[in-house]
Design a protein around this motif. Structure first.
Motif, PDB file in Angstrom:
ATOM      1  N   PHE A 190       0.830  -1.211   0.000  1.00 10.79           N
ATOM      2  CA  PHE A 190       0.000   0.000   0.000  1.00 10.79           C
ATOM      3  C   PHE A 190       0.861   1.256   0.000  1.00 10.79           C
ATOM      4  CE2 PHE A 190       0.859  -0.732   4.457  1.00 10.79           C
ATOM      5  CZ  PHE A 190       1.012   0.543   4.984  1.00 10.79           C
ATOM      6  N   TYR A 194       0.888   5.544  -1.859  1.00 12.52           N
ATOM      7  CA  TYR A 194       1.296   6.833  -1.306  1.00 12.52           C
ATOM      8  C   TYR A 194       2.502   7.386  -2.060  1.00 12.52           C
ATOM      9  CZ  TYR A 194      -1.729   6.296   2.820  1.00 12.52           C
ATOM     10  OH  TYR A 194      -2.796   6.179   3.671  1.00 12.52           O
ATOM     11  N   CYS A 246     -11.611   7.688   3.489  1.00 15.66           N
ATOM     12  CA  CYS A 246     -10.310   7.033   3.451  1.00 15.66           C
ATOM     13  C   CYS A 246      -9.457   7.670   2.358  1.00 15.66           C
ATOM     14  CB  CYS A 246     -10.469   5.534   3.196  1.00 15.66           C
ATOM     15  SG  CYS A 246      -8.892   4.655   3.104  1.00 15.66           S
ATOM     16  N   LEU A 248      -6.504   6.867   1.458  1.00 18.15           N
ATOM     17  CA  LEU A 248      -5.805   5.857   0.669  1.00 18.15           C
ATOM     18  C   LEU A 248      -6.684   5.369  -0.481  1.00 18.15           C
ATOM     19  CD1 LEU A 248      -3.341   4.061   0.246  1.00 18.15           C
ATOM     20  CD2 LEU A 248      -4.314   2.445   1.899  1.00 18.15           C
ATOM     21  N   LYS A 249      -7.992   5.134  -0.204  1.00 14.04           N
ATOM     22  CA  LYS A 249      -8.904   4.697  -1.254  1.00 14.04           C
ATOM     23  C   LYS A 249      -9.034   5.762  -2.338  1.00 14.04           C
ATOM     24  CE  LYS A 249     -11.783   1.540   1.460  1.00 14.04           C
ATOM     25  NZ  LYS A 249     -13.162   1.255   1.972  1.00 14.04           N
ATOM     26  N   CYS A 275      -3.335   8.444   5.523  1.00 16.40           N
ATOM     27  CA  CYS A 275      -4.711   8.306   5.998  1.00 16.40           C
ATOM     28  C   CYS A 275      -4.726   7.779   7.430  1.00 16.40           C
ATOM     29  CB  CYS A 275      -5.490   7.364   5.097  1.00 16.40           C
ATOM     30  SG  CYS A 275      -7.226   7.194   5.586  1.00 16.40           S
ATOM     31  N   THR A 279      -9.869   2.174   9.615  1.00 12.67           N
ATOM     32  CA  THR A 279      -9.416   0.998   8.853  1.00 12.67           C
ATOM     33  C   THR A 279      -7.921   1.055   8.600  1.00 12.67           C
ATOM     34  OG1 THR A 279     -11.568   0.779   7.756  1.00 12.67           O
ATOM     35  CG2 THR A 279      -9.684  -0.299   6.713  1.00 12.67           C
ATOM     36  N   CYS A 280      -7.455   2.213   8.163  1.00 14.65           N
ATOM     37  CA  CYS A 280      -6.021   2.358   7.879  1.00 14.65           C
ATOM     38  C   CYS A 280      -5.194   2.255   9.156  1.00 14.65           C
ATOM     39  CB  CYS A 280      -5.748   3.682   7.178  1.00 14.65           C
ATOM     40  SG  CYS A 280      -6.264   3.695   5.436  1.00 14.65           S
ATOM     41  N   LYS A 281      -5.698   2.781  10.249  1.00 11.32           N
ATOM     42  CA  LYS A 281      -4.989   2.658  11.521  1.00 11.32           C
ATOM     43  C   LYS A 281      -4.833   1.194  11.913  1.00 11.32           C
ATOM     44  CE  LYS A 281      -5.824   7.040  13.912  1.00 11.32           C
ATOM     45  NZ  LYS A 281      -6.461   7.676  15.102  1.00 11.32           N
ATOM     46  N   ASP A 283      -4.854  -1.348   9.860  1.00 12.17           N
ATOM     47  CA  ASP A 283      -3.925  -1.978   8.920  1.00 12.17           C
ATOM     48  C   ASP A 283      -2.478  -1.641   9.271  1.00 12.17           C
ATOM     49  OD1 ASP A 283      -6.050  -3.063   7.581  1.00 12.17           O
ATOM     50  OD2 ASP A 283      -6.091  -1.547   5.986  1.00 12.17           O
TER      51      ASP A 283
END
Length: 383
Positions: A190, A194, A246, A248-249, A275, A279-281, A283
């Motif tokens: 991921f 970025y 999000c 990232l999305k 992000c 959810t990202c936290k 991950d």
């Protein structure tokens, strides 16, 4: 110092260095020492603090049994418990608890904190603790390496890599940037998303895809229009809809691509653009990368803290330690004499620095002969 481990310098015997070069280098070394070491306690073992957020660490090659487990010791223990030993300087590591005296050391007991658990289960070790660095697993300095090269630390695995082994051209002003090696990027795919939007312009493309460099020449510090369009609308929508989105999305939806090879360099402040939705936290936590959301985790932040601490709590002068055993009159006499000589020596050397001249042994000898004659005259006048 920031993220540079060092640059090996090779000078021939015929080359000379002016005094101004020596003074500047000495000042730089003092600043580097303050940045790295002043951020750690040199008098007390860090073990009671638990897993310290970031600290200077060492690995003792003298105490480690042949084929034994890797272990790291804090700054204070390197002074008090491992004085005179063969130590590998590891610079700084995050979330580490001092191992000095635990079961990994068969004979050594920690002098500063003898009561410790047998192992520190959350500590992470690498080949750095064996004195090896980079993907080439070579020591630093490397007696067999004749190539002048800088070593740069990956902010994820915290290994040190040669600039020529990063798979890309090292950008300018690298001291102000953070680097993630190609191996860590591939372990966390991921991050490539970025990288396409946030990384320093020209990352990896200078090595393999020069044409793409012209199209993706972005610079976060100046915030080009495309980068601003990517990030700002999501913030506005989240405020208007009162629901976090999000980032990232959103970046994935844009579909901007970059070569997924070579190390990636990131500009100052890039962590704040990651992000931080739930959810990202999760991950990031699952990948053990939660520290990427913490800008105070950076080596630069640690170094700045060290410089501030050094200014507030300057080290104890060895001269003052010696004076403790003298009476008041003797103390004053020595202090005045020391200050006079220091001032005169500074003025003497400053002339060479301003003229860019090299100080010779004869120049130094002449200075102290003058000081000796002056002292004899002063003593004769007193009597």
């Amino acid at each position: 110092m920031s993220c540079l481990f060092g640059v090996k310098e090779k000078m021939s015997e015929e080359q000379t260095v002016s005094l101004i070069d020596i003074l500047e280098e000495d000042e730089e070394l003092e600043e580097e020492a303050s940045a790295v070491l002043a951020g750690s306690d040199s008098d007390h073992c860090s073990y009671p603090q638990g897993y310290v957020k970031r600290q200077a660490l060492y690995a003792c090659n003298s105490c480690r049994p042949k084929g034994g487990e890797a272990a790291g010791v804090c700054l204070a223990c390197s002074y008090k418990c491992h004085e005179g030993h063969d130590l590998f300087e590891l610079y700084t590591k995050r979330n580490f608890r001092c191992d000095c005296g635990n079961k990994k050391f068969t004979e050594l007991k920690c002098k500063l904190n003898p009561v410790k658990e047998e192992v520190n289960a959350l500590n992470k070790y690498s080949h750095n603790f064996s004195g090896l660095y980079c993907t080439c697993s070579r020591p630093y300095p490397d007696p067999d390496d004749q190539v002048e090269d800088e070593m740069i630390q990956c902010v994820v695995c915290e290994d040190w890599l040669h600039g020529r082994h990063l798979g890309r051209v090292v950008p300018d002003c690298v001291e102000l940037q953070e680097m993630i090696c190609e191996s860590c990027m591939n372990k966390n795919p991921f991050l490539w998303t970025y990288a396409a939007h946030l990384s320093v312009s020209g990352a990896a493309v200078q090595v393999k895809e020069e044409r793409d460099a012209e199209e993706s020449n972005t610079n976060l510090s100046t915030k080009d229009e495309k980068g601003a369009d990517v990030i700002e609308p999501s913030c506005k929508r989240s405020r208007e809809e009162a629901a976090p989105s999000c980032r990232l999305k959103e970046l994935r939806a844009i579909g901007q691509q970059r070569s997924q090879s070579g190390a990636v360099f990131w500009p100052s402040g890039w962590r704040s653009k990651l992000c931080s939705c739930s959810t990202c936290k999760d991950d990031l936590s699952g990948a053990d990368l939660s520290f990427l959301l913490d800008e105070s985790d950076t080596v630069l932040a640690y170094e700045n803290k060290g410089k501030t601490n050094e200014q507030r709590q300057p080290g104890h002068d060895p001269l003052m330690s010696a004076l403790d055993n003298l009476n008041h009159v003797q103390q004053l006499e020595i202090i005045h004499g020391y200050n006079d000589m220091k001032t005169e020596l500074k003025d003497f050397l400053q002339r060479f620095a301003e003229e860019g001249k090299v100080v010779t042994p004869d120049d130094i000898r002449q200075f102290f002969e003058q000081q000796s004659r002056k002292r004899r005259r002063d003593d004769a006048g007193c009597f």
